[in-house]
Motif scaffolding. Structure first.
Motif, short mmCIF file in Angstrom:
data_model
loop_
_atom_site.label_atom_id
_atom_site.label_comp_id
_atom_site.label_asym_id
_atom_site.label_seq_id
_atom_site.Cartn_x
_atom_site.Cartn_y
_atom_site.Cartn_z
N GLY A 169 30.03 30.65 40.24
CA GLY A 169 29.38 30.48 38.95
C GLY A 169 28.49 31.63 38.55
O GLY A 169 27.56 31.45 37.75
N ILE A 170 28.76 32.82 39.08
CA ILE A 170 27.94 33.99 38.74
C ILE A 170 28.79 35.01 38.00
O ILE A 170 30.01 35.07 38.20
CB ILE A 170 27.29 34.63 39.98
N PRO A 171 28.19 35.81 37.11
CA PRO A 171 28.96 36.78 36.33
C PRO A 171 29.60 37.85 37.22
O PRO A 171 28.93 38.43 38.07
CB PRO A 171 27.91 37.40 35.40
N PRO A 172 30.89 38.12 37.03
CA PRO A 172 31.54 39.18 37.80
C PRO A 172 31.19 40.56 37.25
O PRO A 172 31.24 40.78 36.04
CB PRO A 172 33.03 38.88 37.62
N ILE A 173 30.82 41.46 38.14
CA ILE A 173 30.51 42.84 37.75
C ILE A 173 31.54 43.76 38.41
O ILE A 173 31.54 43.93 39.63
CB ILE A 173 29.08 43.22 38.17
N ALA A 174 32.40 44.35 37.60
CA ALA A 174 33.51 45.15 38.12
C ALA A 174 33.10 46.60 38.29
O ALA A 174 33.60 47.50 37.62
CB ALA A 174 34.71 45.03 37.18
N GLU A 175 32.19 46.84 39.21
CA GLU A 175 31.69 48.19 39.45
C GLU A 175 31.83 48.53 40.94
O GLU A 175 31.13 47.96 41.78
CB GLU A 175 30.21 48.29 39.04
N LYS B 199 36.02 53.97 36.35
CA LYS B 199 34.62 53.67 36.07
C LYS B 199 34.50 53.00 34.71
O LYS B 199 35.04 53.48 33.71
CB LYS B 199 33.78 54.95 36.10
N GLY B 200 33.80 51.87 34.67
CA GLY B 200 33.57 51.17 33.42
C GLY B 200 34.68 50.25 32.97
O GLY B 200 34.59 49.66 31.89
N HIS B 201 35.72 50.08 33.80
CA HIS B 201 36.83 49.22 33.39
C HIS B 201 36.38 47.76 33.40
O HIS B 201 35.68 47.33 34.32
CB HIS B 201 38.02 49.41 34.31
#
Length: 375
Positions: free
Chosen positions: A156-162, A302-304
């Motif tokens: 339930g946490i926001p995914p950060i694609a970094e 990066k940033g995708h």
């Protein structure tokens, strides 16, 4: 799912979380978006990682990680039993991003609540009973970063694609000393050696590429690991390069590679962890792909965004700062280990990839970059 296990994640923010990624360095790097997601959602939590010995360098300067546990890839029975005992229920949450027996057992041992990725096969149902929640693993159509981030969504946490590549001021200073003051943007990094032959391009291609880059006024920097075979291979490539080329194989740590790659005008490499690092720091990157499935293993630009794969399975492609160059054979990508089906065999799709195609991709990326001051 075992009905006796509570499926819901703990309601309160955890104090201590373990992420298990006992595989290769590339796998470790591609787990860093999940680790970042956990740390951003729960900034007060201590997030630890469990990896194989020899792969921890990819996390050494990661600001999101509190502690790195390492275990031998093939530990002795007594050593392994002690390791399990030391993990026992130390964590509020344990997450395995791998489907294997060992990482699942590590999660079972370590976590008071645990989840992971699993193959939905009847013969592996026993592992489902060790976890409170599990996600069916997709090995074909979902990028590894996105697959790992499904565990964040489950919590339930926001995914950060970094993909996170960290380094220290000391790493930066060591790189500046090794490159003899070569300014950022004035050099190109070439990484010619993957771990396995089936991912290799040919030495003459690297030399042709280097000669072209030299004519563009860029200094050539070669990278590679400390292994004797790898250093010998890179040295053989370096022998016929233009004057001023710098061979750093075996002379830089993984953490030092971060600032080195970040300062490069362009990077070219095969399907290897260093190519993932170059893409992650935003460097214009040309990735040479043969048998590997880009949908699953292509470098994460990066940033995708987290909600879509960067790559399709077939064809040379561009996404953000990355140009993925694929061999042109009808069988590409076969997703097998070379044309003879073992890791030391070669892949015709890469052995027949002309230098002119690689140079064209590099030229495309270089044409878009701002000209360095004093270039």
């Amino acid at each position: 799912m075992n009905a006796t296990l509570e499926r819901r994640a703990p309601a309160m923010p955890p104090r201590h979380v373990l992420v298990i990624v006992t595989r290769r360095i590339g796998d470790v790097l591609l787990a860093t978006p999940l680790i970042r997601s956990l740390k951003r959602a729960w900034p007060e939590a201590r997030v630890d990682a469990l990896v194989f010995q020899g792969t921890e360098g990819g996390l050494a300067a990661n600001p999101d990680i509190h502690r790195i546990h390492t275990v031998a890839e093939r530990p002795g029975a007594v050593e392994h039993a002690r390791f399990y005992a030391a993990l026992l229920r130390r964590y509020d949450i344990a997450l395995s991003v791998l489907t294997g027996d060992r990482p699942t057992l590590y999660a079972f041992a370590a976590g008071r609540w645990r989840a992971g990725l699993l193959n939905p096969r009847p013969k592996e149902a026993w592992k489902q009973r060790l976890l409170h929640r599990w996600i069916p693993f997709d090995d074909l159509e979902t990028h590894t970063v996105r697959m790992n981030l499904r565990l964040a969504e489950l919590l339930g946490i926001p995914p950060i694609a970094e993909v996170v590549v960290g380094w220290s001021p000391r790493d930066q200073a060591l790189v500046q000393a090794l490159t003899l003051g070569t300014r950022p943007g004035h050099y190109a990094v070439l990484h010619p050696y993957p771990k396995f032959n089936y991912k290799k391009w040919y030495p003459a291609g690297w030399r042709q590429l280097a000669a072209w880059l030299d004519r563009q006024g860029l200094r050539i920097v070669l990278t590679g690991g400390a292994g004797a075979e790898e250093r010998a291979y890179v040295a053989a490539v370096a022998e016929r390069l233009p004057g001023g080329a710098l061979n750093l194989a075996g002379r830089v740590s993984l953490a030092m590679l971060g600032p080195l790659l970040a300062g490069a005008a362009v990077y070219v490499g095969p399907d290897t962890a260093i190519t993932h690092m170059a893409a992650a720091v935003g460097t214009p990157t040309v990735a040479l792909f043969g048998p590997s499935n880009p949908v699953k293993w292509g470098p994460w630009p990066k940033g995708h965004p987290a909600d879509q794969n960067p790559w399709q399975r077939i064809g040379s492609q561009r996404a953000g700062n990355v140009f993925l160059l694929q061999g042109r054979k009808h069988c590409v990508p076969c997703m097998l280990e070379g044309c003879e089906r073992h890791v030391q065999s070669y892949s015709d799709c890469l052995q027949e990839l002309p230098a002119s195609r690689v140079i064209e991709a590099v030229q495309t990326l270089l044409a878009e970059r701002p000209m360095p001051v004093g270039f």
